[in-house]
Design an enzyme around this catalytic site. Sequence first.
Site, short mmCIF file in Angstrom:
data_model
loop_
_atom_site.label_atom_id
_atom_site.label_comp_id
_atom_site.label_asym_id
_atom_site.label_seq_id
_atom_site.Cartn_x
_atom_site.Cartn_y
_atom_site.Cartn_z
N HIS A 10 51.90 12.31 -65.76
CA HIS A 10 53.13 13.03 -66.13
C HIS A 10 54.09 13.26 -64.97
CE1 HIS A 10 50.77 16.33 -64.40
NE2 HIS A 10 51.92 16.92 -64.18
N ASP A 62 52.92 25.37 -57.40
CA ASP A 62 54.13 24.70 -56.93
C ASP A 62 55.14 24.38 -58.03
OD1 ASP A 62 52.84 22.73 -58.35
OD2 ASP A 62 52.03 21.75 -56.58
N ARG A 107 56.87 13.59 -62.22
CA ARG A 107 58.26 13.13 -62.20
C ARG A 107 58.47 11.89 -61.33
NH1 ARG A 107 62.45 16.98 -63.92
NH2 ARG A 107 61.24 18.52 -65.05
N HIS A 151 50.98 14.06 -72.29
CA HIS A 151 51.83 15.20 -71.94
C HIS A 151 52.95 15.29 -72.97
CE1 HIS A 151 54.62 17.63 -69.52
NE2 HIS A 151 53.60 17.91 -68.70
N GLU A 154 57.66 19.56 -56.37
CA GLU A 154 56.62 20.56 -56.11
C GLU A 154 56.40 20.84 -54.62
OE1 GLU A 154 56.35 18.02 -58.22
OE2 GLU A 154 55.88 18.87 -60.18
N GLU A 162 46.78 29.55 -54.65
CA GLU A 162 46.80 28.12 -54.31
C GLU A 162 47.92 27.82 -53.30
OE1 GLU A 162 48.10 24.53 -56.60
OE2 GLU A 162 46.00 24.39 -57.12
#
Length: 379
Positions: A208, A101, A210, A241, A137, A123
């Site tokens: 991490h 994604d 968003r 990250h 995503e 996936e």
Amino acid sequence: MAKGKIKALFVVGTRPDAIKTAPVVIEFLAHADLCETILISTGQHREMLDQALAAFGLKVDADLALMKHGQTLAELTAGMLAGLDSVLADAAPDVVFAQGDTTTTFAAGLTSFYRSLPFAHIEAGLRTPTVWNPFPEEFNRRAVGLVAALHFPPTPWAAENLLREGAAPESVFVTGNTGIDAVQIVSKGKEQTWFPEHKGRVVLLTTHRRENWGEPQKAIALAARSIVGENPDVLLVVPMHKNPIVREVLHSVLGGAERVELIEPPDYEDFVKLMERCDLILTDSGGVQEEAPSLGKPVLVLRDTTERPEGVEAGTAKLVGTDRYAIMEEANRLLRSTEHYTKMAKAVSPYGDGRAAQRIRYATLQHFGVESPEEAMWG
Ligand code: UD1
Ligand code: UDP
């Protein structure tokens, strides 16, 4: 139309793209008589992508090198569409693969669609109830699901999502998650070297996403600091990250704290060993949510929604969100009650059995009418 050999082009850009695509690339490379394999990087990530590919000994055939600090999603996507368009024009593959994604996956799907090339989605079919979470995503995976010629959902639940949305049943193959293949590939034979001097427990934190930037991430870090403070044998390990926005919060809340290790992201092999070494995982990562149950590690998912309900149903994962006190309460419960901990710490593998890449190779070659050696891949 029956063919003797196909040309398959794989697109990766981020760390999880590399880790989850690598087993399929390796599988295709092992069948070089039946397929030509091309691996392209958008370079959405740099160091994190390079170290993930290196774990599998893979090198890309071309790299668009698009990572720039501080660029917007639209700028990143625009660069990818232009770059991938000319890659696809030059390579003229029979099929284009991407996983999951990410922006790289969305751009690979859209560019394939514009060029009327079959797109194969590894996936596929993960869904949350809202397109806004995870951001962006959920949009990316729904969008490529619209144009995919081949869908490779990891679980029956993901396949049902696709069928409900109208995917043709003959294009949907439940394969297991290639991330489980990846864990199995790298975890063979490596020694445990993490924190031999620490005799207490280890809690691993990764964050991490968003939608967690800013206040939610601060609340996560504050919760983690309190968990260490309230459990004197606990060492907190935080692989950070590379995103400067994420690192700033982690440094400001956790930097210099006692029994807290803020570390550079370990390469994939070492990260798997670190998961094996730890007692409890706090994460907003998708991939870590899948790997942890297969290693028997309880996971508290630092998100409001998950597109991976199987771990929650199996009892090894719990959705706790990003409220500081909710995270502390759940973590402390696990660290203080053996009964509660033992219930969650069981090795189950709802996401795959390590043969996803084989199934993807088999179904793809069948789709293109290429004679393939194995049968009975399912069941
Ligand atoms: C991306 C994916 C996310 C995935 C995550 C895995 C999208 C929209 N998001 O998020 O789904 O979970 O990767 O990690 O595709 N950076 C470096 N070096 C690196 C990698 C990143 O410095 O090797 C920094 C750069 O400043 C970069 C920033 O991190 O601009 C963010 O990277 P980006 O790919 O935009 O998003 P992620 O948050 O990593
Ligand atoms: N990972 C890694 N090193 C780290 C953190 C994670 O190799 O420091 C691996 C992890 O095992 C998983 C993948 O990276 O396979 C997940 O990446 P990430 O959490 O960045 O992305 P997501 O899965 O959330 O998209």
